[in-house]
Design an enzyme around this catalytic site. Structure first.
Site, PDB file in Angstrom:
ATOM      1  CG  ASN A   1      -1.901   1.125   1.269  1.00 25.22           C
ATOM      2  OD1 ASN A   1      -1.559   2.265   1.002  1.00 25.22           O
ATOM      3  ND2 ASN A   1      -3.138   0.811   1.623  1.00 25.22           N
TER       4      ASN A   1
ATOM      5  CG  ASP B   1      -4.107  -6.559  11.285  1.00 23.91           C
ATOM      6  OD1 ASP B   1      -4.609  -6.015  10.278  1.00 23.91           O
ATOM      7  OD2 ASP B   1      -4.593  -7.579  11.811  1.00 23.91           O
ATOM      8  CB  SER B   2      -5.664  -0.999  11.703  1.00 20.80           C
ATOM      9  OG  SER B   2      -4.393  -0.399  11.709  1.00 20.80           O
TER      10      SER B   2
ATOM     11  CG  PHE C   1      -9.391   3.840   3.961  1.00 21.68           C
ATOM     12  CD1 PHE C   1      -9.148   2.680   4.678  1.00 21.68           C
ATOM     13  CD2 PHE C   1      -8.487   4.895   4.082  1.00 21.68           C
ATOM     14  CE1 PHE C   1      -8.035   2.568   5.498  1.00 21.68           C
ATOM     15  CE2 PHE C   1      -7.377   4.793   4.899  1.00 21.68           C
ATOM     16  CZ  PHE C   1      -7.145   3.625   5.608  1.00 21.68           C
ATOM     17  N   GLY C   2     -12.663   2.482   4.635  1.00 21.61           N
ATOM     18  CA  GLY C   2     -13.092   1.552   5.675  1.00 21.61           C
ATOM     19  C   GLY C   2     -14.304   2.078   6.435  1.00 21.61           C
TER      20      GLY C   2
ATOM     21  CG  ASP D   1     -11.812   6.427   7.971  1.00 18.79           C
ATOM     22  OD1 ASP D   1     -11.597   5.679   8.947  1.00 18.79           O
ATOM     23  OD2 ASP D   1     -10.910   6.868   7.233  1.00 18.79           O
TER      24      ASP D   1
ATOM     25  CE  LYS E   1      -8.177   8.334   8.678  1.00 21.48           C
ATOM     26  NZ  LYS E   1      -8.488   7.618   7.430  1.00 21.48           N
TER      27      LYS E   1
ATOM     28  CG  HIS F   1      -6.140   3.581  14.337  1.00 20.46           C
ATOM     29  ND1 HIS F   1      -6.804   4.516  13.572  1.00 20.46           N
ATOM     30  CD2 HIS F   1      -6.114   2.447  13.583  1.00 20.46           C
ATOM     31  CE1 HIS F   1      -7.168   3.972  12.419  1.00 20.46           C
ATOM     32  NE2 HIS F   1      -6.755   2.730  12.401  1.00 20.46           N
ATOM     33  NE  ARG F   2      -1.647   2.436   9.295  1.00 25.89           N
ATOM     34  CZ  ARG F   2      -2.790   2.395   8.620  1.00 25.89           C
ATOM     35  NH1 ARG F   2      -3.310   3.504   8.135  1.00 25.89           N
ATOM     36  NH2 ARG F   2      -3.425   1.267   8.436  1.00 25.89           N
TER      37      ARG F   2
END
Length: 201
Positions: free
Chosen positions: A10, A70-71, A153-154, A156, A176, A181-182
């Site tokens: 990615n 991983d999230s 995305f996801g 959000d 953001k 979290h990332r």
């Protein structure tokens, strides 16, 4: 320059990692630079297990320091689901729209105070010698009844942050990326990398 391989293809994620870790002087590259390496299935039963699985595999195959993340979204009312299954919550093939639809269906009629949730990210760093480090970041919020916003995305569009009065999909990207979290996990891993004893030219 020291090199770390990010166990992902990615490019957006690669840029995010490169931007935060640039001051350390490490060269961060992705699996896109190693087309012969296989994709690594996420078969772990936790975010940490998946991150470690990917980082261990890449470190072993390349002989270089590897980093993986991983999230997942954890909803209290659902006992922490979808969690490690966040990307495939509604089944295969994975679809953001289908995942959100299933989530909202499961939370239909659930009152606001019971819709608390968090995004969690775990980052693993593994050296070829087997030295392993984990860092975690999380951001708290609530799940809306309807999606809002066009960015991100996801999940959000349904993840609402009361302190901003917006969903992740409504926030400017620079905000953001600062509070996510990332980003929080990356800030912790930055401290780990700065003291990492393993070095390779």
């Amino acid at each position: 320059m020291l090199k770390i391989i990010l166990a992902s293809r990615n490019e957006g994620k690669l840029r995010e990692f490169q931007a935060l870790l640039a001051p350390l002087g490490w060269e961060i590259v992705s699996l896109a630079s190693y087309p012969h390496l296989p994709d690594i299935p996420e078969t772990g039963d936790s975010l940490a297990a998946n991150a470690l699985l990917k980082a261990r595999t890449v470190a072993r195959l390349t002989g270089l320091v590897a980093m993986a993340d991983d999230s997942g979204l954890e909803v209290d009312y659902l006992g922490g689901a979808p969690g490690v299954r966040s990307a495939r919550f509604a089944g295969e093939p994975s679809s953001d729209a289908a995942n959100i639809a299933l989530l909202l269906q499961l939370l239909k009629g659930v009152p606001w105070e019971q819709r608390r949730a968090r995004f969690r990210c775990v980052i693993a760093v593994v050296t070829p010698e087997g030295e392993e480090h984990l860092a975690e970041g999380a951001v708290e919020g609530y799940i809306l009844e309807q999606p809002r916003g066009e960015e991100g995305f996801g999940y959000d569009p349904v993840f609402y942050l009361p302190e901003y009065g917006k969903t992740f999909a409504e926030l400017p990207l620079e905000i953001k990326n600062r509070i996510s979290h990332r980003a929080r996990a990356l800030a912790s891993i930055k401290e780990i990398l700065s003291t990492l004893t393993y070095r390779r030219p």
